[in-house]
Design a protein around this motif. Structure first.
Motif, mmCIF file in Angstrom:
data_model
loop_
_atom_site.group_PDB
_atom_site.id
_atom_site.type_symbol
_atom_site.label_atom_id
_atom_site.label_comp_id
_atom_site.label_asym_id
_atom_site.label_seq_id
_atom_site.Cartn_x
_atom_site.Cartn_y
_atom_site.Cartn_z
ATOM 1 N N VAL A 25 46.506 42.369 46.024
ATOM 2 C CA VAL A 25 47.927 42.248 46.354
ATOM 3 C C VAL A 25 48.467 41.058 45.564
ATOM 4 C CG1 VAL A 25 49.608 41.771 48.182
ATOM 5 C CG2 VAL A 25 47.606 43.207 48.672
ATOM 6 N N ILE A 26 49.438 41.309 44.696
ATOM 7 C CA ILE A 26 50.047 40.245 43.913
ATOM 8 C C ILE A 26 51.231 39.698 44.696
ATOM 9 C CG2 ILE A 26 51.269 39.664 41.778
ATOM 10 C CD1 ILE A 26 49.675 41.906 40.430
ATOM 11 N N ILE A 27 51.249 38.390 44.865
ATOM 12 C CA ILE A 27 52.330 37.721 45.595
ATOM 13 C C ILE A 27 53.187 36.992 44.564
ATOM 14 C CG2 ILE A 27 52.895 36.064 47.402
ATOM 15 C CD1 ILE A 27 49.960 36.641 48.453
ATOM 16 N N THR A 28 54.469 37.297 44.578
ATOM 17 C CA THR A 28 55.367 36.728 43.580
ATOM 18 C C THR A 28 56.251 35.642 44.187
ATOM 19 O OG1 THR A 28 57.123 38.344 43.980
ATOM 20 C CG2 THR A 28 55.449 38.939 42.351
ATOM 21 N N SER A 29 56.739 34.783 43.318
ATOM 22 C CA SER A 29 57.690 33.748 43.700
ATOM 23 C C SER A 29 58.676 33.607 42.557
ATOM 24 C CB SER A 29 56.963 32.432 43.952
ATOM 25 O OG SER A 29 57.891 31.423 44.301
ATOM 26 N N HIS A 30 59.946 33.741 42.875
ATOM 27 C CA HIS A 30 60.994 33.678 41.849
ATOM 28 C C HIS A 30 60.718 34.673 40.725
ATOM 29 C CE1 HIS A 30 62.684 30.237 43.882
ATOM 30 N NE2 HIS A 30 61.480 29.691 43.911
ATOM 31 N N GLN A 31 60.325 35.873 41.100
ATOM 32 C CA GLN A 31 60.082 37.001 40.203
ATOM 33 C C GLN A 31 58.923 36.774 39.232
ATOM 34 O OE1 GLN A 31 63.981 37.591 38.538
ATOM 35 N NE2 GLN A 31 64.714 38.622 40.365
ATOM 36 N N ARG A 32 58.037 35.855 39.552
ATOM 37 C CA ARG A 32 56.846 35.613 38.743
ATOM 38 C C ARG A 32 55.604 35.789 39.589
ATOM 39 N NH1 ARG A 32 58.128 30.266 35.128
ATOM 40 N NH2 ARG A 32 59.286 31.384 33.533
ATOM 41 N N ASP A 33 54.564 36.369 38.992
ATOM 42 C CA ASP A 33 53.300 36.497 39.705
ATOM 43 C C ASP A 33 52.781 35.096 40.004
ATOM 44 O OD1 ASP A 33 53.618 39.165 39.276
ATOM 45 O OD2 ASP A 33 52.010 39.350 37.804
ATOM 46 N N ARG A 34 52.460 34.860 41.272
ATOM 47 C CA ARG A 34 52.047 33.519 41.683
ATOM 48 C C ARG A 34 50.609 33.492 42.204
ATOM 49 N NH1 ARG A 34 54.647 28.313 42.268
ATOM 50 N NH2 ARG A 34 53.101 27.188 43.443
ATOM 51 N N LEU A 35 50.267 34.443 43.055
ATOM 52 C CA LEU A 35 48.944 34.490 43.672
ATOM 53 C C LEU A 35 48.442 35.925 43.700
ATOM 54 C CD1 LEU A 35 49.846 32.386 46.832
ATOM 55 C CD2 LEU A 35 48.534 31.565 44.877
ATOM 56 N N VAL A 36 47.130 36.065 43.845
ATOM 57 C CA VAL A 36 46.537 37.384 44.043
ATOM 58 C C VAL A 36 45.625 37.299 45.258
ATOM 59 C CG1 VAL A 36 45.078 39.197 43.075
ATOM 60 C CG2 VAL A 36 46.617 37.911 41.575
ATOM 61 N N LEU A 37 45.863 38.166 46.212
ATOM 62 C CA LEU A 37 45.035 38.242 47.413
ATOM 63 C C LEU A 37 44.068 39.404 47.236
ATOM 64 C CD1 LEU A 37 44.652 37.220 50.387
ATOM 65 C CD2 LEU A 37 46.218 39.064 51.052
ATOM 66 N N LEU A 38 42.774 39.124 47.427
ATOM 67 C CA LEU A 38 41.790 40.193 47.333
ATOM 68 C C LEU A 38 40.714 39.992 48.375
ATOM 69 C CD1 LEU A 38 39.153 39.094 45.142
ATOM 70 C CD2 LEU A 38 41.303 38.819 43.967
ATOM 71 N N SER A 39 39.958 41.038 48.618
ATOM 72 C CA SER A 39 38.934 40.971 49.662
ATOM 73 C C SER A 39 37.831 39.998 49.261
ATOM 74 C CB SER A 39 38.334 42.353 49.901
ATOM 75 O OG SER A 39 37.538 42.734 48.789
ATOM 76 N N ALA A 40 37.142 39.476 50.268
ATOM 77 C CA ALA A 40 36.025 38.565 50.017
ATOM 78 C C ALA A 40 34.927 39.269 49.221
ATOM 79 C CB ALA A 40 35.476 38.030 51.335
ATOM 80 N N ASP A 41 34.692 40.552 49.503
ATOM 81 C CA ASP A 41 33.685 41.303 48.750
ATOM 82 C C ASP A 41 34.055 41.397 47.275
ATOM 83 O OD1 ASP A 41 32.064 41.701 50.938
ATOM 84 O OD2 ASP A 41 32.849 43.710 51.367
ATOM 85 N N GLU A 42 35.322 41.660 46.997
ATOM 86 C CA GLU A 42 35.766 41.755 45.604
ATOM 87 C C GLU A 42 35.665 40.396 44.916
ATOM 88 O OE1 GLU A 42 37.325 43.652 42.102
ATOM 89 O OE2 GLU A 42 36.063 44.177 43.795
ATOM 90 N N TYR A 43 36.008 39.329 45.622
ATOM 91 C CA TYR A 43 35.887 37.978 45.072
ATOM 92 C C TYR A 43 34.429 37.683 44.715
ATOM 93 C CZ TYR A 43 35.707 32.943 44.707
ATOM 94 O OH TYR A 43 35.469 31.670 44.262
ATOM 95 N N ARG A 44 33.528 37.996 45.636
ATOM 96 C CA ARG A 44 32.103 37.769 45.373
ATOM 97 C C ARG A 44 31.621 38.585 44.179
ATOM 98 N NH1 ARG A 44 31.932 36.843 51.034
ATOM 99 N NH2 ARG A 44 31.843 39.045 51.545
ATOM 100 N N ARG A 45 32.090 39.830 44.079
ATOM 101 C CA ARG A 45 31.696 40.676 42.946
ATOM 102 C C ARG A 45 32.169 40.063 41.631
ATOM 103 N NH1 ARG A 45 33.431 44.261 39.410
ATOM 104 N NH2 ARG A 45 35.595 44.098 40.058
#
Length: 78
Positions: A25-45
């Motif tokens: 899930v891409i979280i934007t701020s002022h129409q710019r990509d700011r953060l990416v939320l992903l599962s812990a499993d995907e992060y570990r991978r």
């Protein structure tokens, strides 16, 4: 991928946290990509992919980045 504003994310954190279990899930701020939320499993991978990286691999990547430096900098301005 799902793209939401920071306000949408804040107001619906549960729904977007659930969505991140199956796709980033891409979280934007002022129409710019700011953060990416992903599962812990995907992060570990993703982080596990760097565990076997050698100094030779790092040198090869550094040479490639330097070769394409101007293009990368131009794209970063957009």
């Amino acid at each position: 991928m799902t793209r939401v504003t920071a306000t949408e994310f804040k107001n619906n954190i549960g729904a977007f946290s659930d969505a991140a279990m199956s796709e980033p899930v891409i979280i934007t701020s002022h129409q710019r990509d700011r953060l990416v939320l992903l599962s812990a499993d995907e992060y570990r991978r993703l982080t596990a992919l760097t565990e076997g990286v050698t100094a030779q691999d790092k040198d090869r990547v550094a040479r490639g980045l330097e070769r394409h430096r101007s293009t990368i900098l131009e794209l970063a301005k957009r």
